[in-house]
Write an enzyme that holds these catalytic residues in place. Structure first.
Site, mmCIF file in Angstrom:
data_model
loop_
_atom_site.group_PDB
_atom_site.id
_atom_site.type_symbol
_atom_site.label_atom_id
_atom_site.label_comp_id
_atom_site.label_asym_id
_atom_site.label_seq_id
_atom_site.Cartn_x
_atom_site.Cartn_y
_atom_site.Cartn_z
ATOM 1 N N SER A 1 -6.286 38.110 -3.825
ATOM 2 C CA SER A 1 -5.464 39.030 -4.614
ATOM 3 C C SER A 1 -6.315 40.004 -5.430
ATOM 4 O O SER A 1 -7.467 39.736 -5.741
ATOM 5 C CB SER A 1 -4.564 38.240 -5.565
ATOM 6 O OG SER A 1 -3.745 37.354 -4.844
HETATM 7 N N1 SAH Z 1 -4.401 32.864 -4.650
HETATM 8 C C1 SAH Z 1 -5.164 33.626 -3.688
HETATM 9 C C2 SAH Z 1 -4.283 34.533 -2.872
HETATM 10 C C3 SAH Z 1 -4.099 34.001 -1.503
HETATM 11 S S1 SAH Z 1 -3.012 34.953 -0.484
HETATM 12 C C4 SAH Z 1 -6.286 34.355 -4.403
HETATM 13 O O1 SAH Z 1 -6.872 33.769 -5.245
HETATM 14 O O2 SAH Z 1 -6.589 35.486 -4.102
HETATM 15 C C5 SAH Z 1 -1.599 33.908 -0.478
HETATM 16 C C6 SAH Z 1 -1.750 32.589 0.188
HETATM 17 O O3 SAH Z 1 -0.456 31.971 0.189
HETATM 18 C C7 SAH Z 1 -2.199 32.616 1.639
HETATM 19 O O4 SAH Z 1 -3.379 31.886 1.762
HETATM 20 C C8 SAH Z 1 -1.048 31.940 2.399
HETATM 21 O O5 SAH Z 1 -1.470 31.124 3.472
HETATM 22 C C9 SAH Z 1 -0.409 31.109 1.305
HETATM 23 N N2 SAH Z 1 0.971 30.675 1.536
HETATM 24 C C10 SAH Z 1 2.010 31.354 2.086
HETATM 25 N N3 SAH Z 1 3.116 30.574 2.136
HETATM 26 C C11 SAH Z 1 2.764 29.363 1.589
HETATM 27 C C12 SAH Z 1 3.450 28.136 1.364
HETATM 28 N N4 SAH Z 1 4.720 27.945 1.716
HETATM 29 N N5 SAH Z 1 2.752 27.123 0.799
HETATM 30 C C13 SAH Z 1 1.463 27.245 0.434
HETATM 31 N N6 SAH Z 1 0.745 28.392 0.632
HETATM 32 C C14 SAH Z 1 1.396 29.435 1.204
#
Ligand code: SAH
Length: 218
Positions: free
Chosen positions: A60
């Site tokens: 993010s």
């Molecule tokens: N928190 C991260 C952002 C990751 S992007 C950072 O520090 O930058 C969002 C993430 O959400 C992805 O890895 C995706 O696989 C995950 N995601 C999507 N749906 C999900 C669900 N139902 N349960 C857990 N993770 C999920």
């Protein structure tokens, strides 16, 4: 790379960009974001941009992480405690935001549905020695009942609504923030407060851009 110097300048640019919570900016200043991205992307690690982390997912944007955690810090319980209390993060990705959350919380549970990312995040956070971070592999749409209730819940992926399980697992006085699709299919930040008087209060914030929230784990 002089990571501390470039990280400090990123934080100064964020600080100058608008009203952001100083405690969250301090946490952003303390977490080495370049350790969470691929070697080829390291030079971009301190730009305010999302970057690919594999499996079609992204780390993010620092300004969005700062904004969302800042709004969480303004929940009833967090305001009184001066920290986020017990936190549930849905969407660990590379673990960057989880590391930032750890600096402002008592306990963080972060759930990721993609095994490859969960395993990688485990490796990436290990050297940071965060004893109160628990990484869980599974479907975060179900929350994580064993550690519920949570004072703060934050989602890093956008669904069509806030899953019922998250509301059930939110503590009284707690606050949840998540991107949610609106009627025009546009993503928007939504805050839900669980009121001490009973019931929930929902507030809509600005438009955002996140990867989709998907059910099941892979
Ligand atoms: N928190 C991260 C952002 C990751 S992007 C950072 O520090 O930058 C969002 C993430 O959400 C992805 O890895 C995706 O696989 C995950 N995601 C999507 N749906 C999900 C669900 N139902 N349960 C857990 N993770 C999920």
């Amino acid at each position: 790379m002089d990571s501390e110097g470039v990280r400090r300048s990123m934080v100064e640019r964020l600080r100058a960009s608008g009203p952001l919570d100083a405690r969250v900016l301090d946490a952003i200043a303390a977490v080495p974001r370049h350790l969470f991205v691929d070697a080829a992307l390291v030079t971009q690690a301190y730009e305010d941009t999302s970057l690919p982390i594999g499996h079609g997912q992204t780390i993010s944007k620092p300004s969005v992480v700062t904004r969302m955690i800042g709004v969480l810090m303004d929940g009833v319980t967090a305001r009184a405690a001066g920290h986020l209390g017990k936190v549930l993060e849905v969407g660990t990705g590379c673990g960057y935001q989880a590391a930032v959350l750890c600096r402002l919380s008592r306990h963080v549970v972060s759930v990721e549905r993609i095994k490859g990312l969960h395993d990688k995040a485990r490796e990436l956070v290990a050297p940071l020695r965060m004893d109160h971070l628990r990484l869980v592999y599974g479907d975060g749409m179900l929350g994580h009942p064993p550690n519920a209730p949570y004072d703060s819940i934050i989602a890093a992926a956008c669904g069509s609504d806030v899953p019922e399980a998250w509301l059930e697992q939110l503590a009284v006085g707690g606050r949840l923030i998540s991107p949610v699709l609106d009627a025009a299919n546009k993503q928007r930040l939504v805050v839900v407060d669980r009121l001490e008087a009973g019931g929930f209060q929902r507030t809509e914030y600005e438009a955002v851009q996140f990867v989709p929230l998907k059910s099941g784990s892979i």
